[in-house]
Design a protein around this motif. Structure first.
Motif, PDB file in Angstrom:
ATOM      1  N   ALA A  77       0.824  -1.206   0.000  1.00  0.00           N
ATOM      2  CA  ALA A  77       0.000   0.000   0.000  1.00  0.00           C
ATOM      3  C   ALA A  77       0.858   1.256   0.000  1.00  0.00           C
ATOM      4  O   ALA A  77       1.935   1.282   0.603  1.00  0.00           O
ATOM      5  N   GLU A  78       0.361   2.250  -0.695  1.00  0.00           N
ATOM      6  CA  GLU A  78       0.864   3.613  -0.591  1.00  0.00           C
ATOM      7  C   GLU A  78      -0.128   4.316   0.326  1.00  0.00           C
ATOM      8  O   GLU A  78      -1.344   4.199   0.136  1.00  0.00           O
ATOM      9  N   ALA A  79       0.362   5.035   1.335  1.00  0.00           N
ATOM     10  CA  ALA A  79      -0.556   5.577   2.336  1.00  0.00           C
ATOM     11  C   ALA A  79      -0.031   6.877   2.932  1.00  0.00           C
ATOM     12  O   ALA A  79       1.124   7.262   2.713  1.00  0.00           O
ATOM     13  N   ALA A  80      -0.895   7.504   3.711  1.00  0.00           N
ATOM     14  CA  ALA A  80      -0.529   8.658   4.525  1.00  0.00           C
ATOM     15  C   ALA A  80      -0.954   8.342   5.948  1.00  0.00           C
ATOM     16  O   ALA A  80      -2.012   7.745   6.171  1.00  0.00           O
ATOM     17  N   ALA A  81      -0.122   8.729   6.908  1.00  0.00           N
ATOM     18  CA  ALA A  81      -0.384   8.399   8.318  1.00  0.00           C
ATOM     19  C   ALA A  81      -0.566   9.662   9.140  1.00  0.00           C
ATOM     20  O   ALA A  81      -0.082  10.738   8.781  1.00  0.00           O
ATOM     21  N   GLU A  82      -1.259   9.472  10.263  1.00  0.00           N
ATOM     22  CA  GLU A  82      -1.440  10.561  11.208  1.00  0.00           C
ATOM     23  C   GLU A  82      -1.588   9.992  12.608  1.00  0.00           C
ATOM     24  O   GLU A  82      -2.000   8.841  12.784  1.00  0.00           O
ATOM     25  N   GLN A  83      -1.226  10.816  13.588  1.00  0.00           N
ATOM     26  CA  GLN A  83      -1.462  10.467  14.989  1.00  0.00           C
ATOM     27  C   GLN A  83      -2.882  10.929  15.317  1.00  0.00           C
ATOM     28  O   GLN A  83      -3.262  12.048  14.980  1.00  0.00           O
ATOM     29  N   LEU A  84      -3.651  10.063  15.959  1.00  0.00           N
ATOM     30  CA  LEU A  84      -5.035  10.391  16.290  1.00  0.00           C
ATOM     31  C   LEU A  84      -5.138  10.934  17.705  1.00  0.00           C
ATOM     32  O   LEU A  84      -4.383  10.530  18.590  1.00  0.00           O
ATOM     33  N   ALA A  85      -6.112  11.830  17.907  1.00  0.00           N
ATOM     34  CA  ALA A  85      -6.342  12.402  19.231  1.00  0.00           C
ATOM     35  C   ALA A  85      -7.825  12.700  19.387  1.00  0.00           C
ATOM     36  O   ALA A  85      -8.578  12.708  18.406  1.00  0.00           O
ATOM     37  N   GLY A  86      -8.227  12.945  20.624  1.00  0.00           N
ATOM     38  CA  GLY A  86      -9.589  13.371  20.915  1.00  0.00           C
ATOM     39  C   GLY A  86     -10.629  12.308  20.589  1.00  0.00           C
ATOM     40  O   GLY A  86     -10.369  11.114  20.694  1.00  0.00           O
ATOM     41  N   PRO A  87     -11.832  12.750  20.182  1.00  0.00           N
ATOM     42  CA  PRO A  87     -12.925  11.813  19.906  1.00  0.00           C
ATOM     43  C   PRO A  87     -12.595  10.790  18.815  1.00  0.00           C
ATOM     44  O   PRO A  87     -13.025   9.646  18.877  1.00  0.00           O
ATOM     45  N   GLU A  88     -11.809  11.219  17.820  1.00  0.00           N
ATOM     46  CA  GLU A  88     -11.413  10.293  16.754  1.00  0.00           C
ATOM     47  C   GLU A  88     -10.564   9.149  17.319  1.00  0.00           C
ATOM     48  O   GLU A  88     -10.731   7.988  16.965  1.00  0.00           O
TER      49      GLU A  88
END
Length: 143
Positions: A77-88
């Protein structure tokens, strides 16, 4: 085949790069949020986490390394990542926890991924996914 790979594997390998483009590969235990979004927990200080903070684009591969020679199947896979916070993060940690419990690895809660805890929850969303055919050619798949 690609869905089976996601459903049956516990680990995926993240291919990240730092600000200078120096590559780094890291296996992480993951939970699928869907067939195109994958969750994992890591320390923000881990090399792959620091790389993703600088460059959120990454490559992912999932495969079973126990199959005999010539029998390997993999999802790329080619992807983009993020750190999640809060309600998400709260919604996503519930998904991660269900998979963790199903595999006998225990329950996860919001407190385990929120400061002052050491770990954070991350998500990668695939923009393209592939499998290899019998001649090692990359074949796009839509999951």
């Amino acid at each position: 085949m690609a869905r089976r790979i996601v459903d049956t594997n516990w680990y995926m390998t993240l291919a990240t790069a730092d600000e200078d483009g120096t590559p780094w590969a890291s296996p992480v235990w993951f939970a699928p949020e869907s067939y195109t979004a994958f969750l994992w927990v890591s320390k923000p200080e881990a090399r792959h986490s620091r790389n993703l903070a600088a460059r959120p684009r990454l490559g992912i591969v999932m495969f079973d390394s126990t199959v005999p020679f010539g029998g390997a199947e993999a999802l790329y896979a080619e992807a983009a990542a993020e750190q999640l916070a809060g309600p998400e993060a709260e919604r996503a940690i519930a998904i991660f926890s269900r998979r963790s419990e199903a595999f006998g690895a225990g329950e996860w809660a919001q407190e385990q991924i929120t400061a002052p805890a050491e770990l954070r929850l991350y998500r990668a969303v695939a923009s393209a996914q592939y499998v290899l055919d019998r001649t090692d050619r990359r074949v796009p798949v839509s999951l």
